[in-house]
Design an enzyme around this catalytic site. Sequence first.
Site, PDB file in Angstrom:
ATOM      1  N   SER A  11       0.824  -1.222   0.000  1.00  0.00           N
ATOM      2  CA  SER A  11       0.000   0.000   0.000  1.00  0.00           C
ATOM      3  C   SER A  11       0.853   1.265   0.000  1.00  0.00           C
ATOM      4  O   SER A  11       0.401   2.322   0.433  1.00  0.00           O
ATOM      5  CB  SER A  11      -0.934   0.003   1.218  1.00  0.00           C
ATOM      6  N   CYS A 131      11.799   0.260 -13.003  1.00  0.00           N
ATOM      7  CA  CYS A 131      11.400   1.480 -13.711  1.00  0.00           C
ATOM      8  C   CYS A 131      12.408   1.810 -14.805  1.00  0.00           C
ATOM      9  O   CYS A 131      12.034   2.157 -15.935  1.00  0.00           O
ATOM     10  CB  CYS A 131      11.261   2.646 -12.733  1.00  0.00           C
ATOM     11  N   ALA A 163      11.908   7.993  -4.535  1.00  0.00           N
ATOM     12  CA  ALA A 163      12.416   6.673  -4.153  1.00  0.00           C
ATOM     13  C   ALA A 163      12.009   6.370  -2.717  1.00  0.00           C
ATOM     14  O   ALA A 163      12.576   6.916  -1.770  1.00  0.00           O
ATOM     15  CB  ALA A 163      13.928   6.631  -4.303  1.00  0.00           C
ATOM     16  N   PRO A 165      11.101   3.576   0.553  1.00  0.00           N
ATOM     17  CA  PRO A 165      11.944   2.585   1.233  1.00  0.00           C
ATOM     18  C   PRO A 165      12.134   1.303   0.433  1.00  0.00           C
ATOM     19  O   PRO A 165      13.198   0.685   0.489  1.00  0.00           O
ATOM     20  CB  PRO A 165      11.195   2.318   2.553  1.00  0.00           C
ATOM     21  N   GLY A 166      11.106   0.907  -0.334  1.00  0.00           N
ATOM     22  CA  GLY A 166      11.233  -0.306  -1.145  1.00  0.00           C
ATOM     23  C   GLY A 166      12.298  -0.161  -2.212  1.00  0.00           C
ATOM     24  O   GLY A 166      13.134  -1.050  -2.415  1.00  0.00           O
ATOM     25  N   THR A 167      12.280   0.978  -2.906  1.00  0.00           N
ATOM     26  CA  THR A 167      13.284   1.238  -3.947  1.00  0.00           C
ATOM     27  C   THR A 167      14.683   1.275  -3.345  1.00  0.00           C
ATOM     28  O   THR A 167      15.625   0.669  -3.866  1.00  0.00           O
ATOM     29  CB  THR A 167      12.988   2.580  -4.649  1.00  0.00           C
ATOM     30  N   ASN A 289       9.349   7.627 -12.852  1.00  0.00           N
ATOM     31  CA  ASN A 289       9.889   6.291 -12.633  1.00  0.00           C
ATOM     32  C   ASN A 289       8.850   5.354 -12.031  1.00  0.00           C
ATOM     33  O   ASN A 289       8.790   4.168 -12.381  1.00  0.00           O
ATOM     34  CB  ASN A 289      11.127   6.354 -11.731  1.00  0.00           C
TER      35      ASN A 289
END
Length: 316
Positions: A11, A131, A163, A165-167, A289
């Site tokens: 999410s 991306c 960007a 935290p996942g990236t 991106n």
Amino acid sequence: MSKRKVAIIGSGNIGTDLMIKILRHGQHLEMAVMVGIDPQSDGLARARRMGVATTHEGVIGLMNMPEFADIDIVFDATSAGAHVKNDAALREAKPDIRLIDLTPAAIGPYCVPVVNLEENVDQLNVNMVTCGGQATIPMVAAVSRVARVHYAEIIASIASKSAGPGTRANIDEFTETTSRAIEVVGGAAKGKAIIVLNPAEPPLMMRDTVYVLSDEASQDDIEASINEMAEAVQAYVPGYRLKQRVQFEVIPQDKPVNLPGVGQFSGLKTAVWLEVEGAAHYLPAYAGNLDIMTSSALATAEKMAQSLARKAGEAA
């Protein structure tokens, strides 16, 4: 044609933007469930406000929901490590469920819609690369269909603010997955990817640079192929564009360049500069991106839904 129900795991920025795209523009898709792990996340709150069922208990929570029985396609916008576990759990519960992986996990084949969607539309799990991959691999493939590509290098520059935290947690996976997909999907014998998080304020739009070293071929044919490919990407990512004309440099046989891992090279160098502006559905326009990932995933799911509907019609 009835719509196929979908769920989104994750999410955060990507998951929320994708949800809004499906709600506004889904032609063969119906947004059914948003899945997160943080009960306070903005994505889950927004989903509830928009009438979408939610759970903050992750993939287990999804599988325990009554809506899960009708879910045909799941988008995973978590992380590479989480996707491996999510795929295993969902596959055990529903062997034929379709997963569209927006992480660098790459359990299934790489999918870049404009290049190889048709051949992957019936796969149970497809990976949307990254991306940078979605933006640049079409350009490598455009050269590959004209001349043999020995080496391709891409530099993806994205706004640091875009960007999440996942990236940031997947930088290594980003470079590895993109490099491999440049070869597998783009057709390069050797691929290399670099990502730059640009801290500039105000944030700049996504910019990509693509260098392709190929056998000598007609520069007009290569430029035409690149322009045609860019138009095809614009069909599902309207903010995708060439920043300037394609540039060429002939590297003569008597003055070859040395490429690490490739060796001596002479031939044609093609340079492409791209800019990707986001549609600003949930994220700012500079976050192209993230927009290109969600747009590519949406285009893939639409084709999958059509394929599932055709198969259901044939079986009826």
